[in-house]
Design a protein around this motif. Structure first.
Motif, short mmCIF file in Angstrom:
data_model
loop_
_atom_site.label_atom_id
_atom_site.label_comp_id
_atom_site.label_asym_id
_atom_site.label_seq_id
_atom_site.Cartn_x
_atom_site.Cartn_y
_atom_site.Cartn_z
N ASN A 8 6.78 -8.38 -41.26
CA ASN A 8 6.14 -9.65 -41.70
C ASN A 8 6.19 -10.01 -42.94
OD1 ASN A 8 4.74 -10.03 -39.16
ND2 ASN A 8 3.28 -8.46 -39.47
N VAL A 9 6.94 -8.95 -43.78
CA VAL A 9 7.12 -9.12 -45.23
C VAL A 9 8.59 -9.83 -45.39
CG1 VAL A 9 7.72 -8.01 -47.57
CG2 VAL A 9 5.87 -6.96 -45.79
N PRO A 10 8.28 -11.32 -46.09
CA PRO A 10 9.60 -11.98 -46.10
C PRO A 10 10.38 -11.24 -47.06
CG PRO A 10 7.76 -13.18 -46.61
CD PRO A 10 7.23 -11.77 -46.67
N VAL A 11 11.75 -11.06 -46.74
CA VAL A 11 12.60 -10.62 -47.79
C VAL A 11 13.80 -11.50 -47.96
CG1 VAL A 11 14.44 -8.49 -48.02
CG2 VAL A 11 11.97 -8.22 -46.90
N PHE A 15 27.62 -15.80 -46.57
CA PHE A 15 26.61 -15.40 -45.87
C PHE A 15 25.73 -16.44 -45.54
CE2 PHE A 15 27.90 -12.17 -48.86
CZ PHE A 15 28.33 -10.93 -48.07
N SER A 16 25.27 -16.24 -44.58
CA SER A 16 24.08 -17.43 -44.20
C SER A 16 22.86 -16.75 -43.15
CB SER A 16 24.48 -18.72 -43.63
OG SER A 16 24.44 -18.51 -42.20
N ALA A 17 21.71 -16.99 -43.35
CA ALA A 17 20.57 -16.65 -42.22
C ALA A 17 20.00 -17.68 -41.96
CB ALA A 17 19.97 -15.38 -43.04
N SER A 18 20.45 -18.82 -41.46
CA SER A 18 19.99 -19.89 -41.10
C SER A 18 19.39 -19.95 -39.66
CB SER A 18 21.02 -21.06 -41.37
OG SER A 18 22.21 -20.89 -40.96
N THR A 19 20.34 -19.43 -38.65
CA THR A 19 19.71 -19.38 -37.38
C THR A 19 19.02 -17.97 -37.05
OG1 THR A 19 21.70 -17.89 -36.39
CG2 THR A 19 21.91 -20.41 -36.60
N ASN A 20 18.04 -18.03 -35.97
CA ASN A 20 17.28 -16.84 -35.67
C ASN A 20 18.44 -15.70 -35.21
OD1 ASN A 20 14.95 -18.31 -35.97
ND2 ASN A 20 14.62 -18.93 -33.89
N GLU A 21 19.21 -16.06 -34.76
CA GLU A 21 20.16 -14.97 -34.33
C GLU A 21 20.91 -14.13 -35.80
OE1 GLU A 21 23.71 -16.10 -32.23
OE2 GLU A 21 24.25 -13.83 -31.89
N GLU A 22 21.22 -15.12 -36.66
CA GLU A 22 21.64 -14.40 -38.07
C GLU A 22 20.50 -13.79 -38.48
OE1 GLU A 22 24.91 -17.95 -38.61
OE2 GLU A 22 23.12 -18.02 -39.70
N LYS A 23 19.43 -14.19 -38.48
CA LYS A 23 18.24 -13.41 -39.34
C LYS A 23 17.95 -12.34 -38.57
CE LYS A 23 15.71 -17.55 -41.08
NZ LYS A 23 14.63 -18.59 -40.57
N GLU A 24 17.95 -12.28 -37.42
CA GLU A 24 17.70 -11.09 -36.51
C GLU A 24 18.91 -10.08 -36.96
OE1 GLU A 24 16.56 -8.30 -34.53
OE2 GLU A 24 15.25 -9.74 -34.90
N TRP A 25 20.02 -10.41 -37.23
CA TRP A 25 21.13 -9.37 -37.57
C TRP A 25 21.10 -9.04 -38.84
CZ3 TRP A 25 25.55 -9.57 -40.48
CH2 TRP A 25 26.36 -8.30 -40.18
N LEU A 26 20.66 -10.00 -39.80
CA LEU A 26 20.59 -9.63 -41.32
C LEU A 26 19.41 -9.04 -41.71
CD1 LEU A 26 22.54 -12.65 -42.87
CD2 LEU A 26 23.19 -10.32 -43.02
N LYS A 27 18.40 -9.39 -40.76
CA LYS A 27 17.19 -8.89 -40.92
C LYS A 27 16.29 -9.74 -42.17
CE LYS A 27 16.90 -5.05 -38.23
NZ LYS A 27 16.79 -5.49 -36.92
N CYS A 28 17.03 -10.12 -43.03
CA CYS A 28 16.36 -10.98 -44.17
C CYS A 28 15.86 -12.40 -43.69
CB CYS A 28 16.95 -11.03 -45.25
SG CYS A 28 18.53 -12.00 -45.09
N ASP A 29 15.20 -13.04 -44.56
CA ASP A 29 14.69 -14.37 -44.15
C ASP A 29 15.44 -15.53 -44.93
OD1 ASP A 29 11.86 -13.88 -42.95
OD2 ASP A 29 12.35 -12.19 -44.47
N GLY A 30 16.47 -14.90 -45.84
CA GLY A 30 17.29 -15.89 -46.24
C GLY A 30 18.20 -15.42 -47.70
N LYS A 54 10.07 -22.03 -50.84
CA LYS A 54 10.41 -21.24 -49.53
C LYS A 54 9.33 -20.27 -49.18
CE LYS A 54 15.57 -21.28 -48.98
NZ LYS A 54 16.76 -20.92 -49.28
N LEU A 55 8.58 -19.42 -50.17
CA LEU A 55 7.72 -18.57 -50.06
C LEU A 55 6.51 -19.23 -49.68
CD1 LEU A 55 8.09 -16.31 -53.26
CD2 LEU A 55 8.59 -15.70 -51.10
N LYS A 56 6.38 -20.62 -50.23
CA LYS A 56 5.05 -21.19 -49.57
C LYS A 56 5.17 -21.73 -48.10
CE LYS A 56 2.78 -23.54 -53.03
NZ LYS A 56 2.82 -24.54 -54.31
N ASN A 57 6.49 -21.72 -47.62
CA ASN A 57 6.54 -22.34 -46.41
C ASN A 57 6.50 -20.95 -45.47
OD1 ASN A 57 6.53 -25.03 -46.81
ND2 ASN A 57 8.95 -24.96 -47.05
N MET A 58 6.32 -19.83 -46.06
CA MET A 58 6.54 -18.59 -44.90
C MET A 58 5.27 -18.60 -44.07
SD MET A 58 9.50 -17.53 -45.75
CE MET A 58 9.44 -16.12 -44.56
#
Lengths: 126, 492
Positions: A76-79, A93-108, A122-126
């Motif tokens: 749950n901790v945004p990284v 590098f991009s982590a825009s799709t859920n798949e990419e986020k899952e693979w990269l683990k990070c939130d952006g 960004k942090l506000k929207n988490m």
């Protein structure tokens, strides 16, 4: 999730200091670390609400490793990963799709230098 | 030759022989005579006469035998057969044996002289044609030598050469070409387009299809073995026919693997330099942005700290640029170095003096051991100064307070050995291997506040290498580091 405390990890002590001051000026509490190992230690000790990690650090210390560890310990901790690699290497590098986020683990992925307003939004929207 | 033609007369009839001899001598010829066949053979063989007049019928040996014997040794002697018993058969036989003419007896002086003149002309023609033949043979030999020399040259060229005609058949090749194409043999006349890289074949086909000749080469860089193990350049050049059409192409295959490696290293270096230049600039810009930002309230001591950090980073940037200039100077201008006999002790002493303040600040003591009677070395003063300064600067920077620096200088064989050791933070084994890499800096909790460009030791190594010297490092983490440099005393 209300982010109050942020863990900043970067091996450039000047950038670390500058981002710390900028984030503090936005009202965040900031914990700093100068390597992946120090960052992991600080994460466990300080329980930050979010982490911003430099991608490539000395000793081949990859921000991805720390990111994976943090996500494994608390998903749950945004990284956010910070890098200037797209400029120097041409790799994107991009982590825009859920798949990419899952693979990269990070939130952006954030480009260097960090634009604090952008990050705060960004942090506000988490 | 005209006046001095040598004539042999072989005749057993004394009167006729002497009369003929006298007549020909009067005409200016050198004349010798033999009164029988045996003597005729002996004389005719012993030297080459231009002309021989041989009587057919002699009591001991007949004329045809004399003719045959003389011709066997001197085939170019023009021989006449003289006889009173002329017959069709003897005429044929004597001609078969190589006689030029047939003089029937008795003959008038005019008849004889006319015949001899004919013989002299014949002799001239024979000698001229002999000369031409010999000349031609010599020329051919030279040509053959030239051809084989050219062949040897082309064969020993490291670049591969293939010549292909318009029917895509192989016309010529050298061994290097076989090696590049990984073949053990190849047949002249075989169609070889299928064994050449696709891009090259396309170019060849394009050239053949266009039909007209233009002076232009086309080159393709091709990786023949993966992982950049073998990169070659195929250069394709058309060969013209006399009518302006294309007769074929010549392919030159050159190994450019090393160039490519250097190119890669250069571009890696440039991107590393760009990165190293960007980091301090970004840091300074970041501090300035914060200082100018009215929304951020900073205590005065923080403001001062940021300005000081900016100055430090900018100084680092200046050092970096200076080091880069040094590196490019070493790489580009080694030819411009001024070699003189220099005394390294003097350089060491100057260098210690230069760092006096830093040495005092850390309270470092320096112990020097210089062997007596040390030879001077042939080197560029500035370059050796740079080596000593960089090593001493590291020994101070990475030393602990109250530490020690040891400087030893001694001669070993044809080398001058310089050892600079410190009692500083030392190196981890993995750090030792990367130490001389450009931009490498040992980074750990103890080196955090030590500034540097990461180029100092790589400059030292470049200089030492350029003198065919050797640099080694001994180190124990936490205890200290010693650099050992061997410089040849005589570089010539």
């Amino acid at each position: 999730m209300d982010v109050k405390k942020i863990l900043l990890v970067d091996d450039d002590i000047d950038l670390l200091e500058q981002n710390k001051v900028l984030l503090e000026s936005k009202g965040y509490k900031v914990v700093t670390a100068e390597s992946g190992a120090e960052g992991w230690e600080a994460f466990q000790k300080e329980n930050p609400d979010a982490a911003i990690i430099d991608l490539i650090m000395e000793e081949m210390d990859s921000g991805f490793i720390l990111c994976h560890r943090i996500k494994k310990s608390n998903p749950n901790v945004p990284v956010f990963i910070v890098t200037s690699a797209p400029y120097t290497t041409g790799f994107k590098f991009s982590a825009s799709t859920n798949e990419e986020k899952e693979w990269l683990k990070c939130d952006g992925i954030l480009n260097k230098p960090i634009v604090i307003e952008e990050l705060a939004a960004k942090l506000k929207n988490m | 030759m005209d006046e001095k033609s040598k004539i042999l007369i072989v005749d057993d009839e004394n009167g006729l022989r002497l009369g003929t001899e006298r007549l020909l001598k009067e005409e200016g010829y050198h004349v010798e005579s033999a009164s029988n066949g045996e003597e005729g053979i002996r004389l005719g063989k012993s030297i080459e006469f231009d002309i021989a007049i041989i009587d057919l019928k002699m009591p001991d040996v007949d004329g045809l035998t004399v003719l045959k014997e003389i011709k066997s040794v001197h085939p170019n002697t023009v021989c006449f057969i003289a006889t009173a018993f002329a017959s069709y058969d003897t005429a044929i036989e004597s001609t078969r044996l190589g006689a030029f003419g047939y003089i029937p007896k008795p003959f008038t002086p005019e008849e004889l002289i006319y015949q001899i003149e004919q013989g002299v002309n014949q002799r001239k023609l024979i000698l001229e044609s002999e000369r031409l033949k010999k000349e031609r043979e010599e020329n051919l030999l030279e040509l053959a030598n030239e051809k084989s020399r050219l062949n040897a040259i082309i064969k020993s060229i490291n670049d591969g050469i293939l010549v292909i005609n318009k029917n895509a058949e192989l016309v010529y090749y050298n061994y290097a070409a076989l090696k590049f194409l990984d073949l053990t043999e190849i047949e002249i006349g075989s169609k070889i387009l299928n064994i050449l890289p696709e891009k090259v074949v396309k170019t060849i086909n394009k050239l053949f299809n266009s039909g007209t000749f233009h002076v232009k080469s086309y080159s393709h860089q091709i990786e023949l073995k993966p992982n950049n193990e073998l990169i070659v350049e195929f250069s394709t050049t058309p060969i013209p026919n006399s009518d302006g059409s294309i007769a074929g192409v010549v392919l030159i295959i050159s190994n450019i693997t090393e160039y490519k490696k250097i190119e890669l290293l250069k571009s890696q270096f440039v991107s590393m330099v760009a990165h190293e230049l960007k980091a301090p600039l970004a840091a300074v810009q970041g501090y300035l942005n914060i200082l100018i930002d009215k929304s951020i309230q900073l205590p005065p001591e923080k403001q001062e700290e940021y300005i000081k950090r900016s100055i430090t980073r900018l100084k680092g940037l200046t050092d970096l640029v200076n080091d880069l200039l040094d590196i490019s100077r070493i790489e580009l201008n080694t030819k411009q170095r001024e070699i003189e006999r220099i005394d390294i002790r003097e350089i060491i002493e100057n260098s210690i003096q230069f760092f006096e303040l830093d040495i005092k600040k850390k309270n470092i003591s320096i112990e020097t051991h210089f062997d007596e009677n040390l030879p001077a070395i042939d080197a560029d003063y500035n370059e050796i100064s740079r080596v000593v300064t960089n090593l001493l600067s590291n020994a101070i920077k990475y030393n602990r307070t109250n530490g020690k620096i040891f400087i030893d200088l001694y001669k070993s064989h044809n080398y001058l050995v310089l050892k600079i050791g410190d009692t500083g933070i030392g190196l981890k084994p993995e750090e030792k291997t990367k130490l001389f890499n450009e931009f490498y800096r040992a980074k750990n909790e103890m080196t955090r506040d030590i500034s540097g460009t990461g180029l100092g030791l790589s400059i030292v190594k470049k200089i030492v290498d350029s003198y065919h010297g050797k640099i080694e490092v001994e180190s124990e983490f936490g205890k200290g580091t010693t650099f050992i440099i061997n410089l040849p005393i005589n570089i010539k």
